[in-house]
Scaffold this motif. Structure first.
Motif, PDB file in Angstrom:
ATOM      1  N   LEU A  73       0.813  -1.214   0.000  1.00 21.61           N
ATOM      2  CA  LEU A  73       0.000   0.000   0.000  1.00 21.61           C
ATOM      3  C   LEU A  73       0.850   1.269   0.000  1.00 21.61           C
ATOM      4  O   LEU A  73       0.366   2.334  -0.381  1.00 21.61           O
ATOM      5  CB  LEU A  73      -0.933   0.014   1.210  1.00 21.61           C
ATOM      6  N   GLY A  74       2.085   1.176   0.455  1.00 23.30           N
ATOM      7  CA  GLY A  74       2.971   2.333   0.427  1.00 23.30           C
ATOM      8  C   GLY A  74       2.697   3.365   1.503  1.00 23.30           C
ATOM      9  O   GLY A  74       3.184   4.497   1.402  1.00 23.30           O
ATOM     10  N   LEU A  75       1.958   3.019   2.551  1.00 22.78           N
ATOM     11  CA  LEU A  75       1.757   3.949   3.654  1.00 22.78           C
ATOM     12  C   LEU A  75       3.035   4.104   4.470  1.00 22.78           C
ATOM     13  O   LEU A  75       3.221   5.124   5.144  1.00 22.78           O
ATOM     14  CB  LEU A  75       0.619   3.465   4.559  1.00 22.78           C
ATOM     15  N   LEU A  76       3.881   3.101   4.418  1.00 16.97           N
ATOM     16  CA  LEU A  76       5.188   3.139   5.071  1.00 16.97           C
ATOM     17  C   LEU A  76       6.260   3.013   4.003  1.00 16.97           C
ATOM     18  O   LEU A  76       6.222   2.092   3.184  1.00 16.97           O
ATOM     19  CB  LEU A  76       5.319   1.980   6.071  1.00 16.97           C
ATOM     20  N   SER A  77       7.192   3.942   3.985  1.00 15.63           N
ATOM     21  CA  SER A  77       8.276   3.892   3.008  1.00 15.63           C
ATOM     22  C   SER A  77       9.169   2.683   3.259  1.00 15.63           C
ATOM     23  O   SER A  77       9.397   2.284   4.402  1.00 15.63           O
ATOM     24  CB  SER A  77       9.118   5.170   3.085  1.00 15.63           C
ATOM     25  N   GLY A  78       9.683   2.115   2.189  1.00 15.28           N
ATOM     26  CA  GLY A  78      10.603   0.992   2.311  1.00 15.28           C
ATOM     27  C   GLY A  78       9.884  -0.343   2.336  1.00 15.28           C
ATOM     28  O   GLY A  78       8.781  -0.488   1.826  1.00 15.28           O
ATOM     29  N   SER A  79      10.538  -1.326   2.936  1.00 19.35           N
ATOM     30  CA  SER A  79      10.017  -2.700   2.928  1.00 19.35           C
ATOM     31  C   SER A  79       9.929  -3.256   4.336  1.00 19.35           C
ATOM     32  O   SER A  79      10.468  -2.684   5.294  1.00 19.35           O
ATOM     33  CB  SER A  79      10.924  -3.594   2.071  1.00 19.35           C
ATOM     34  N   GLY A  91      14.586  -1.496   4.616  1.00 16.82           N
ATOM     35  CA  GLY A  91      13.363  -1.641   5.381  1.00 16.82           C
ATOM     36  C   GLY A  91      13.564  -2.118   6.800  1.00 16.82           C
ATOM     37  O   GLY A  91      14.649  -2.004   7.375  1.00 16.82           O
ATOM     38  N   TRP A  92      12.492  -2.703   7.314  1.00 13.39           N
ATOM     39  CA  TRP A  92      12.393  -3.052   8.721  1.00 13.39           C
ATOM     40  C   TRP A  92      12.130  -4.546   8.853  1.00 13.39           C
ATOM     41  O   TRP A  92      11.193  -5.076   8.263  1.00 13.39           O
ATOM     42  CB  TRP A  92      11.259  -2.266   9.369  1.00 13.39           C
ATOM     43  N   ALA A  93      12.962  -5.225   9.633  1.00 16.12           N
ATOM     44  CA  ALA A  93      12.790  -6.645   9.907  1.00 16.12           C
ATOM     45  C   ALA A  93      12.313  -6.809  11.341  1.00 16.12           C
ATOM     46  O   ALA A  93      12.916  -6.249  12.265  1.00 16.12           O
ATOM     47  CB  ALA A  93      14.101  -7.387   9.690  1.00 16.12           C
ATOM     48  N   VAL A  94      11.238  -7.560  11.516  1.00 19.33           N
ATOM     49  CA  VAL A  94      10.613  -7.700  12.836  1.00 19.33           C
ATOM     50  C   VAL A  94      10.660  -9.161  13.258  1.00 19.33           C
ATOM     51  O   VAL A  94      10.179 -10.046  12.540  1.00 19.33           O
ATOM     52  CB  VAL A  94       9.152  -7.212  12.808  1.00 19.33           C
ATOM     53  N   GLU A  95      11.243  -9.405  14.416  1.00 16.76           N
ATOM     54  CA  GLU A  95      11.276 -10.755  14.958  1.00 16.76           C
ATOM     55  C   GLU A  95       9.999 -11.033  15.740  1.00 16.76           C
ATOM     56  O   GLU A  95       9.316 -10.112  16.197  1.00 16.76           O
ATOM     57  CB  GLU A  95      12.509 -10.927  15.856  1.00 16.76           C
ATOM     58  N   ASP A  96       9.666 -12.319  15.882  1.00 16.84           N
ATOM     59  CA  ASP A  96       8.467 -12.704  16.619  1.00 16.84           C
ATOM     60  C   ASP A  96       8.604 -12.276  18.079  1.00 16.84           C
ATOM     61  O   ASP A  96       9.588 -12.630  18.749  1.00 16.84           O
ATOM     62  CB  ASP A  96       8.256 -14.209  16.531  1.00 16.84           C
ATOM     63  N   GLY A  97       7.630 -11.509  18.554  1.00 14.50           N
ATOM     64  CA  GLY A  97       7.648 -10.999  19.921  1.00 14.50           C
ATOM     65  C   GLY A  97       7.915  -9.516  20.008  1.00 14.50           C
ATOM     66  O   GLY A  97       7.751  -8.915  21.070  1.00 14.50           O
ATOM     67  N   ALA A  98       8.308  -8.898  18.890  1.00  9.33           N
ATOM     68  CA  ALA A  98       8.637  -7.477  18.889  1.00  9.33           C
ATOM     69  C   ALA A  98       7.564  -6.656  18.183  1.00  9.33           C
ATOM     70  O   ALA A  98       6.675  -7.202  17.514  1.00  9.33           O
ATOM     71  CB  ALA A  98       9.992  -7.249  18.226  1.00  9.33           C
ATOM     72  N   GLY A  99       7.641  -5.344  18.321  1.00  6.00           N
ATOM     73  CA  GLY A  99       6.713  -4.446  17.655  1.00  6.00           C
ATOM     74  C   GLY A  99       7.369  -3.115  17.378  1.00  6.00           C
ATOM     75  O   GLY A  99       8.289  -2.700  18.089  1.00  6.00           O
ATOM     76  N   ALA A 100       6.912  -2.450  16.326  1.00  2.00           N
ATOM     77  CA  ALA A 100       7.466  -1.151  15.946  1.00  2.00           C
ATOM     78  C   ALA A 100       6.321  -0.208  15.599  1.00  2.00           C
ATOM     79  O   ALA A 100       5.421  -0.576  14.833  1.00  2.00           O
ATOM     80  CB  ALA A 100       8.419  -1.288  14.766  1.00  2.00           C
ATOM     81  N   LEU A 101       6.353   1.005  16.158  1.00  2.00           N
ATOM     82  CA  LEU A 101       5.325   2.009  15.901  1.00  2.00           C
ATOM     83  C   LEU A 101       5.914   3.129  15.058  1.00  2.00           C
ATOM     84  O   LEU A 101       7.002   3.642  15.359  1.00  2.00           O
ATOM     85  CB  LEU A 101       4.805   2.583  17.214  1.00  2.00           C
ATOM     86  N   PHE A 102       5.185   3.520  14.012  1.00  2.00           N
ATOM     87  CA  PHE A 102       5.592   4.616  13.136  1.00  2.00           C
ATOM     88  C   PHE A 102       4.546   5.720  13.228  1.00  2.00           C
ATOM     89  O   PHE A 102       3.342   5.457  13.156  1.00  2.00           O
ATOM     90  CB  PHE A 102       5.714   4.135  11.692  1.00  2.00           C
ATOM     91  N   THR A 103       5.017   6.940  13.393  1.00  2.00           N
ATOM     92  CA  THR A 103       4.140   8.096  13.484  1.00  2.00           C
ATOM     93  C   THR A 103       4.519   9.080  12.402  1.00  2.00           C
ATOM     94  O   THR A 103       5.681   9.526  12.339  1.00  2.00           O
ATOM     95  CB  THR A 103       4.248   8.767  14.866  1.00  2.00           C
ATOM     96  N   ASP A 104       3.566   9.386  11.536  1.00  2.00           N
ATOM     97  CA  ASP A 104       3.827  10.261  10.391  1.00  2.00           C
ATOM     98  C   ASP A 104       5.026   9.774   9.578  1.00  2.00           C
ATOM     99  O   ASP A 104       5.848  10.567   9.110  1.00  2.00           O
ATOM    100  CB  ASP A 104       4.035  11.708  10.850  1.00  2.00           C
ATOM    101  N   GLY A 105       5.141   8.466   9.446  1.00  2.00           N
ATOM    102  CA  GLY A 105       6.172   7.856   8.621  1.00  2.00           C
ATOM    103  C   GLY A 105       7.502   7.624   9.297  1.00  2.00           C
ATOM    104  O   GLY A 105       8.386   6.997   8.718  1.00  2.00           O
ATOM    105  N   ALA A 106       7.678   8.120  10.530  1.00  2.00           N
ATOM    106  CA  ALA A 106       8.954   7.974  11.237  1.00  2.00           C
ATOM    107  C   ALA A 106       8.824   6.964  12.369  1.00  2.00           C
ATOM    108  O   ALA A 106       7.793   6.909  13.053  1.00  2.00           O
ATOM    109  CB  ALA A 106       9.408   9.319  11.796  1.00  2.00           C
ATOM    110  N   LEU A 107       9.852   6.162  12.564  1.00  2.00           N
ATOM    111  CA  LEU A 107       9.862   5.196  13.655  1.00  2.00           C
ATOM    112  C   LEU A 107       9.894   5.943  14.986  1.00  2.00           C
ATOM    113  O   LEU A 107      10.790   6.749  15.236  1.00  2.00           O
ATOM    114  CB  LEU A 107      11.077   4.283  13.532  1.00  2.00           C
ATOM    115  N   THR A 108       8.910   5.677  15.859  1.00  2.00           N
ATOM    116  CA  THR A 108       8.829   6.400  17.127  1.00  2.00           C
ATOM    117  C   THR A 108       8.929   5.497  18.351  1.00  2.00           C
ATOM    118  O   THR A 108       9.152   5.986  19.455  1.00  2.00           O
ATOM    119  CB  THR A 108       7.519   7.207  17.210  1.00  2.00           C
ATOM    120  N   GLU A 109       8.762   4.182  18.184  1.00  2.00           N
ATOM    121  CA  GLU A 109       8.848   3.298  19.339  1.00  2.00           C
ATOM    122  C   GLU A 109       9.098   1.876  18.875  1.00  2.00           C
ATOM    123  O   GLU A 109       8.512   1.422  17.887  1.00  2.00           O
ATOM    124  CB  GLU A 109       7.557   3.359  20.164  1.00  2.00           C
TER     125      GLU A 109
END
Length: 266
Positions: free
Chosen positions: A176-182, A209-227
């Protein structure tokens, strides 16, 4: 989103100068999840998502399209939500759709959180586009709805993703391209994920892009990683980028450890 301001809420205005005012736009937020109600029993990632909904009892819509609206997946969502009074759950079925276009738009724009389940990323995107859900989710995102999901439900938000939608692990440049990259889910738990994603980024088949391991989470706000968070110490989130020499750099990001688990009613 500020507390008490649900999607579609008319936000207060702030003056700029002499009688001129503009609406304060809500932040655009999405979260990549390496777990949740369908894989974990402690509820920590679910708690984390709901705490970022911006309201005390958020409306949470589960979208199981990637699994073909699998009944067992839907039942699991309903069972988990029945045990927690801090959310108002609903499910969007598209394989036996009942809502017309106007009702579908009203339903999605009324949600505080849209949680997309795992399954087949390519099928998910195709079905969404056939029903116009891709456009509605973009509108909800612009209005402040928190979009999130696991596996295919994490892949779908980015420009491209690493997927097994076609059998073997491969790249899919059709998000969908709401988040830049992969995005690459299951970075630590499925054989071949890590080297295959790294190779795709190194070859330019997928953008950084962003690689997420099982058990983790990443929050993006206005396209930027915030948590970035994790429910287990060994799981994390990585930034993966090509270094211009045919290789990649993989940078682990510091993650806050979630816990302790919330007490369940009864």
């Amino acid at each position: 989103m500020r507390p008490g301001a649900g999607p579609g809420t008319v936000l207060p205005t702030r003056p700029l100068w002499k009688g001129t005012a503009v609406a304060v736009a809500p932040p655009k937020r999405l979260a990549l999840l390496g777990g949740g109600f369908s894989t974990d029993d402690d509820g920590l990632l679910d708690d984390w998502v709901l705490a970022r909904a911006g309201t005390s009892r958020p409306k949470v819509c589960f979208v199981p399209t990637a699994s073909g609206d699998a009944p067992a997946y839907v039942d699991r969502f309903r069972t988990v939500c029945a045990a927690r009074p801090d959310c108002e759950p609903s499910v969007l079925h598209l394989f036996r759709r009942e809502l017309d276009d106007e009702a579908l738009r009203s339903f999605l724009l009324a949600q505080d959180v849209v949680y997309v389940g795992g399954g087949n990323t390519a099928n998910l995107l195709a079905v969404w586009r056939a029903h116009g859900v891709d456009r509605l989710l973009r509108e909800a995102y612009d209005r402040g709805t928190l979009l999130c999901g696991i596996s295919a439900g994490a892949n779908c938000w980015a420009e491209g993703s690493h997927t097994d939608s076609f059998g073997p692990l491969t790249h899919l440049s059709d998000g969908l391209g709401l988040l830049s990259g992969s995005v690459c889910p299951h970075y630590d738990s499925e054989p071949g994920r890590r080297p295959s994603y790294r190779a795709a980024v190194a070859a330019g088949k997928l953008p950084a892009g962003w690689a997420v391991e099982d058990g983790a989470g990443a929050l993006f706000t206005d396209g930027a990683l915030t948590e970035t968070v994790t429910r287990v110490r060994q799981a994390g989130v990585y930034r993966v980028e090509a270094d211009g020499t045919g290789e990649v750099t993989e940078r682990p990001l510091p993650c806050r450890l979630l816990g302790p688990p919330r007490p369940l009613p009864g």
